[in-house]
Design a protein around this motif. Structure first.
Motif, PDB file in Angstrom:
ATOM      1  N   ASP A 124       0.822  -1.211   0.000  1.00 31.58           N
ATOM      2  CA  ASP A 124       0.000   0.000   0.000  1.00 31.58           C
ATOM      3  C   ASP A 124       0.852   1.255   0.000  1.00 31.58           C
ATOM      4  O   ASP A 124       0.565   2.217  -0.717  1.00 31.58           O
ATOM      5  CB  ASP A 124      -0.917  -0.006   1.230  1.00 31.58           C
ATOM      6  N   ALA A 125       1.892   1.217   0.808  1.00 35.21           N
ATOM      7  CA  ALA A 125       2.755   2.394   0.903  1.00 35.21           C
ATOM      8  C   ALA A 125       3.394   2.690  -0.449  1.00 35.21           C
ATOM      9  O   ALA A 125       3.525   3.849  -0.855  1.00 35.21           O
ATOM     10  CB  ALA A 125       3.823   2.177   1.971  1.00 35.21           C
ATOM     11  N   VAL A 126       3.789   1.636  -1.132  1.00 36.27           N
ATOM     12  CA  VAL A 126       4.387   1.814  -2.452  1.00 36.27           C
ATOM     13  C   VAL A 126       3.356   2.421  -3.409  1.00 36.27           C
ATOM     14  O   VAL A 126       3.658   3.368  -4.142  1.00 36.27           O
ATOM     15  CB  VAL A 126       4.898   0.477  -3.017  1.00 36.27           C
ATOM     16  N   ARG A 127       2.148   1.876  -3.372  1.00 32.09           N
ATOM     17  CA  ARG A 127       1.102   2.422  -4.256  1.00 32.09           C
ATOM     18  C   ARG A 127       0.867   3.891  -3.962  1.00 32.09           C
ATOM     19  O   ARG A 127       0.771   4.708  -4.872  1.00 32.09           O
ATOM     20  CB  ARG A 127      -0.205   1.634  -4.071  1.00 32.09           C
ATOM     21  N   ASP A 128       0.767   4.216  -2.695  1.00 28.70           N
ATOM     22  CA  ASP A 128       0.542   5.615  -2.315  1.00 28.70           C
ATOM     23  C   ASP A 128       1.652   6.512  -2.835  1.00 28.70           C
ATOM     24  O   ASP A 128       1.400   7.571  -3.394  1.00 28.70           O
ATOM     25  CB  ASP A 128       0.455   5.740  -0.797  1.00 28.70           C
ATOM     26  N   ALA A 129       2.866   6.064  -2.631  1.00 28.21           N
ATOM     27  CA  ALA A 129       4.002   6.880  -3.044  1.00 28.21           C
ATOM     28  C   ALA A 129       3.964   7.112  -4.551  1.00 28.21           C
ATOM     29  O   ALA A 129       4.219   8.215  -5.027  1.00 28.21           O
ATOM     30  CB  ALA A 129       5.309   6.217  -2.636  1.00 28.21           C
ATOM     31  N   TYR A 130       3.625   6.075  -5.288  1.00 23.71           N
ATOM     32  CA  TYR A 130       3.557   6.218  -6.742  1.00 23.71           C
ATOM     33  C   TYR A 130       2.429   7.158  -7.129  1.00 23.71           C
ATOM     34  O   TYR A 130       2.551   7.944  -8.051  1.00 23.71           O
ATOM     35  CB  TYR A 130       3.356   4.863  -7.417  1.00 23.71           C
TER      36      TYR A 130
END
Lengths: 144, 144
Positions: A124-130
DNA sequence: TACATTGTACTATAAGACTAATACAATAGG
DNA sequence: CCTATTGTATTAGTCTTATAGTACAATGTA
């Protein structure tokens, strides 16, 4: 002369108190500007001297940042001409790409796991960052 | 049941040529051992002295590693007794957890994006990395 | 208490990181 | 060719990091 005064020249700025060395801050800002579309293929970066004056630091410090970026294949630089965002956005073989990703991801995972973060949380954190990055993009649909 | 004495004591080793400082190598190895289950809550780490002798380095270097791990809440240490994997695997508020994850993930994303990696690729890499870690786990709180 | 075991504090030093001063070299364009 | 503009190389100064040497302090147990 009619320089690039009409193109927003991208605002660099340094935080001396951050503990992050200047040259690394420059690298990160370039990387980020590429990632979110403020820098595109072929764009010229500020000259070593102009950016040095702008940031009130030594030209060598800027040069060092540009140098590392060139080593990584992110920019091309030519003496007497300038430094430009690389046309051929990194030319790595598939194997190299995989290895690179692994190198980037592994330390993160090691730490995240020992902190008890679940895989789903990291994803999720990766998705958010992207998501934060893609907001400015327009014709970059499939990076894939 | 197997007492601590015949539990495989976990093999630390250092690579002097890696450029990564000893104390960081120790930290990473502890983090990784926790992540993949070779260290569990309550386990005692090797004593500062024994590990120092084992690795042929100064006790202070081991102590430094343990100290940083304690600051991060990953281990508890008590003078005269020893150093142990923290019982309460990090006690962070939700806000702190989010911030921590963001801190870990953001640099990765910035770099990955400027190298042209698509979100999907990064997500896959994260899944793969986690897969490698989870292989050793058995009844560990499900990482979801 | 006595003592062995554990982590800690203080100090020193070697090495590396970071930045800057200054001089050099290649390129573009008149 | 000149010359302004661009990046590069060399060197040095300053600070931080990393490790070690040595002595100290807390804990557990007989």
């Amino acid at each position: 002369m009619a320089p690039e005064s009409d193109r927003k020249p991208i605002q660099f700025n340094l935080d001396p108190k951050s503990g992050v060395p200047y040259y690394k801050q420059i690298i990160l800002q370039v990387e980020f500007a590429i990632a979110d579309g403020r820098f595109a293929t072929g764009d010229q970066l500020p000259t070593v001297r102009s950016l040095a004056v702008d940031l009130k630091i030594n030209p060598n410090t800027v040069a060092r940042a540009y140098n590392e970026l060139e080593i990584r294949g992110i920019v091309n630089t030519q003496q007497g001409t300038g430094t430009f965002i690389s046309d051929k956005q990194i030319k790595l073989t598939e194997v190299e790409r995989e290895g690179m990703l692994d190198t980037l991801v592994r330390p993160l995972i090691s730490k995240a796991a020992s902190y008890g973060f679940a895989m789903a949380e990291v994803l999720d954190a990766v998705r958010d960052a992207y998501k934060g990055i893609v907001q400015n993009e327009e014709e970059q649909h499939d990076i894939l």
